[in-house]
Design an enzyme around this catalytic site. Structure first.
Site, short mmCIF file in Angstrom:
data_model
loop_
_atom_site.label_atom_id
_atom_site.label_comp_id
_atom_site.label_asym_id
_atom_site.label_seq_id
_atom_site.Cartn_x
_atom_site.Cartn_y
_atom_site.Cartn_z
N PHE A 45 0.72 -1.02 -0.05
CA PHE A 45 -0.14 -0.01 0.03
C PHE A 45 0.80 1.20 0.19
O PHE A 45 2.16 1.03 0.22
CB PHE A 45 -0.81 -0.15 1.21
CG PHE A 45 -2.14 -0.74 0.96
CD1 PHE A 45 -2.28 -1.66 0.04
CD2 PHE A 45 -3.09 -0.61 2.05
CE1 PHE A 45 -3.67 -2.48 -0.37
CE2 PHE A 45 -4.37 -1.43 1.93
CZ PHE A 45 -4.53 -2.27 0.81
N GLU A 46 0.36 2.50 -0.31
CA GLU A 46 0.92 3.84 -0.45
C GLU A 46 2.08 3.82 -1.14
O GLU A 46 3.07 4.34 -1.01
CB GLU A 46 1.39 4.18 1.00
CG GLU A 46 0.18 4.15 1.95
CD GLU A 46 -1.03 5.18 1.58
OE1 GLU A 46 -0.55 6.27 1.02
OE2 GLU A 46 -2.30 4.90 2.03
N GLY A 47 2.04 2.88 -2.43
CA GLY A 47 3.27 2.81 -3.37
C GLY A 47 3.95 1.85 -2.91
O GLY A 47 4.72 1.66 -2.08
#
Length: 229
Positions: A45-47
């Site tokens: 998640f988040e990149g």
């Protein structure tokens, strides 16, 4: 870099705790399996970390490319703001020395670690420049090498952050023989990070990527690992 390093360090630590707990780790009343499941998403998640590593490496090579005539037209991804410092070092804009203002005067107890980072930055540039010259814009296709460049840069950044934190936390009168927990942890982390960075440098300079690519191509050609329809 913080995101990649933080999420992978915590996975390493949690997985180690799981292993040490042995069979108990699989019992749902114990916290280990839940912790492992909960943090597994962090590198995604988040990149996703795989993508983040490419951003980190390409930004460094892009800065370096500004000095190389055959890479002047290099057009890579947009700047990653948190990578500005290391990108500058790779590009030689800091005269190949690590001296950001916030650790321009590191605490004497960790001064040796700060000096060591300067040499590591030069080493990283020395192995990255031939990579950039050899592949030019095609370097984006050499993801195994980009991963190594990113991890080497992350190890440098982590050392800088640790030295800055220790310099801020330690009493100015503390000597190297009186480090205490804060200084001892900083010294140990930086030494280990430096060893990891050196390993990445060696692998950038020499590796078996071509042979691995040939093996993979041969297996794919035989259809043994063909993607599902």
């Amino acid at each position: 870099m913080v995101k990649v390093a933080g999420t992978e360090f915590i996975w390493y630590a949690a997985n180690g705790a799981f292993q040490l707990a042995g069979g108990e780790a699989f019992i749902t009343d114990a916290p280990y399996e839940k912790i492992l499941r909960d943090i597994r998403v962090f590198p995604i998640f988040e990149g996703a970390n795989d993508v983040m590593r490419l951003f980190i490496a390409l930004e460094g090579i892009k800065a370096l490319g500004a000095e190389l005539a055959d890479l002047r037209t290099l057009d890579l991804s947009s700047p990653l703001e948190t990578f500005g410092a290391i990108a500058g070092y790779l590009g030689g804009r800091m005269q190949r020395r690590v001296a950001p203002a916030r650790i321009a005067e590191p605490h004497p107890a960790v001064a040796d670690r700060a000096a060591a980072v300067s040499g590591q930055v030069v080493d990283l540039r020395n192995v990255t420049e031939p990579l950039a010259r050899r592949h030019g814009e095609g370097v984006v296709e050499h993801q195994a090498q980009l991963k190594r460049v990113a991890h080497a840069a992350i190890e440098l950044y982590a050392q800088l952050a640790t030295i800055a934190r220790a310099s801020d936390a330690l009493d100015p009168t503390t000597t190297a023989d009186e480090l205490g927990d804060e200084g001892a942890l900083a010294d140990m982390f930086c030494r280990r990070a430096a060893a990891r960075a050196e390993r990445w440098h060696r692998q950038i300079a020499g590796n078996d990527d071509p042979a691995a690519a040939e093996v993979a191509a041969a297996l794919l050609a035989r259809g043994r690992f063909a993607p599902a329809p």
